[in-house]
Write a protein that holds these residues in place. Structure first.
Motif, short mmCIF file in Angstrom:
data_model
loop_
_atom_site.label_atom_id
_atom_site.label_comp_id
_atom_site.label_asym_id
_atom_site.label_seq_id
_atom_site.Cartn_x
_atom_site.Cartn_y
_atom_site.Cartn_z
N ASP A 9 0.83 -1.20 0.00
CA ASP A 9 0.00 0.00 0.00
C ASP A 9 0.87 1.26 0.00
OD1 ASP A 9 -2.33 -1.51 0.05
OD2 ASP A 9 -2.60 -1.32 2.22
N GLN A 10 1.93 1.25 0.80
CA GLN A 10 2.82 2.41 0.86
C GLN A 10 3.44 2.69 -0.51
OE1 GLN A 10 5.71 2.25 4.07
NE2 GLN A 10 4.18 1.40 5.46
N LYS A 11 3.88 1.64 -1.19
CA LYS A 11 4.47 1.82 -2.52
C LYS A 11 3.43 2.32 -3.51
CE LYS A 11 8.02 -1.71 -1.87
NZ LYS A 11 8.47 -3.06 -2.23
N ILE A 12 2.21 1.76 -3.45
CA ILE A 12 1.14 2.21 -4.34
C ILE A 12 0.81 3.68 -4.08
CG2 ILE A 12 -1.34 1.94 -4.81
CD1 ILE A 12 -0.91 -1.12 -4.29
N LEU A 13 0.70 4.05 -2.82
CA LEU A 13 0.40 5.45 -2.48
C LEU A 13 1.50 6.39 -2.95
CD1 LEU A 13 -1.08 4.85 1.07
CD2 LEU A 13 -2.33 5.69 -0.94
N SER A 14 2.73 5.97 -2.81
CA SER A 14 3.85 6.79 -3.27
C SER A 14 3.77 7.01 -4.79
CB SER A 14 5.18 6.14 -2.90
OG SER A 14 6.25 6.90 -3.37
N LEU A 15 3.51 5.94 -5.53
CA LEU A 15 3.42 6.05 -6.99
C LEU A 15 2.24 6.93 -7.41
CD1 LEU A 15 4.23 2.36 -7.94
CD2 LEU A 15 5.65 4.37 -8.43
N LEU A 16 1.09 6.77 -6.76
CA LEU A 16 -0.08 7.58 -7.12
C LEU A 16 0.13 9.06 -6.79
CD1 LEU A 16 -3.05 5.28 -6.08
CD2 LEU A 16 -2.40 5.97 -8.39
N ASN A 139 6.90 21.64 -2.54
CA ASN A 139 5.49 21.81 -2.83
C ASN A 139 4.92 20.46 -3.25
OD1 ASN A 139 3.02 23.12 -3.26
ND2 ASN A 139 3.47 23.40 -5.42
N GLY A 140 3.85 20.04 -2.61
CA GLY A 140 3.22 18.78 -3.00
C GLY A 140 4.09 17.58 -2.77
N LYS A 141 4.88 17.62 -1.73
CA LYS A 141 5.80 16.52 -1.41
C LYS A 141 5.01 15.23 -1.19
CE LYS A 141 9.87 16.00 1.47
NZ LYS A 141 10.59 16.62 2.59
N VAL A 142 5.56 14.11 -1.61
CA VAL A 142 4.94 12.80 -1.40
C VAL A 142 4.90 12.51 0.09
CG1 VAL A 142 5.22 10.32 -1.80
CG2 VAL A 142 5.63 11.92 -3.66
N ILE A 143 3.72 12.15 0.59
CA ILE A 143 3.55 11.82 2.00
C ILE A 143 3.96 10.38 2.23
CG2 ILE A 143 1.90 11.60 3.90
CD1 ILE A 143 0.25 13.81 2.47
N THR A 144 4.86 10.18 3.19
CA THR A 144 5.35 8.84 3.54
C THR A 144 5.20 8.65 5.04
OG1 THR A 144 7.62 9.65 3.84
CG2 THR A 144 7.04 8.84 1.64
N PRO A 145 5.30 7.43 5.52
CA PRO A 145 5.22 7.20 6.98
C PRO A 145 6.35 7.92 7.69
CG PRO A 145 5.06 5.13 5.79
CD PRO A 145 5.44 6.17 4.79
N PRO A 146 6.14 8.31 8.96
CA PRO A 146 7.21 8.97 9.71
C PRO A 146 8.40 8.03 9.88
CG PRO A 146 5.30 8.52 11.12
CD PRO A 146 4.93 8.11 9.72
N SER A 147 9.58 8.63 9.98
CA SER A 147 10.81 7.83 10.07
C SER A 147 11.12 7.41 11.50
CB SER A 147 11.98 8.62 9.49
OG SER A 147 12.13 9.86 10.16
#
Length: 148
Positions: A9-16, A139-147
């Motif tokens: 899901d994380q990879k899919i969300l990153s790509l989208l 601007n519009g940075k890809v949202i990822t889980p916190p590190s």
């Protein structure tokens, strides 16, 4: 992190987030899942509210906006600004914040005179402070889980 969001899901969300028009088949190739599996995951992410929508990123200059500014308002009780900011096309983001200011907003203007008119109108809701944006670094940075 939401435990229902796995690595796929994380990879899919990153790509989208990078390209919302990417086909489900292409996403599947990149994350090593079948197209139907990707489609089902995207449907689940949409229905659960993780994916809130899709939209085009438009250059403000196409509409004649030449400048961006950040305006802070120290609101005064009894002077609600919500209706004004939701109806004003120049105000593209508005946040209620903590601290001395009641809200911070991102506005677009065609020129300095246009910006001055916006500021004058916003002064009806409280004292304003304006900063003109010179450069946008993120601007519009890809949202990822916190590190952490």
């Amino acid at each position: 992190m939401n435990s229902k969001i796995d690595q796929f899901d994380q990879k899919i969300l990153s790509l989208l987030q990078q390209d919302a028009r990417m086909s489900h088949a292409e996403i599947g190739r990149q994350v090593h899942l079948s197209q139907p599996a990707v489609s089902e995951r995207i449907r689940r992410l949409e229905s659960s509210g993780v994916i809130r929508g899709y939209r085009a990123e438009v250059d403000p200059k196409a509409f004649g906006y030449q400048m961006t500014a950040m305006i802070r308002i120290s609101t005064q009780q009894g002077r609600p600004y919500t209706q004004y900011v939701t109806q004003s096309p120049e105000i593209i983001d508005c946040y209620t914040v903590t601290g001395e200011d009641g809200c911070v907003m991102k506005v677009l203007a065609t020129d300095v005179e246009h910006l001055q008119r916006l500021i004058n109108q916003l002064n009806a809701f409280g004292s304003t402070s304006t900063a003109i944006v010179l450069t946008t670094h993120v601007n519009g940075k890809v949202i990822t889980p916190p590190s952490v």
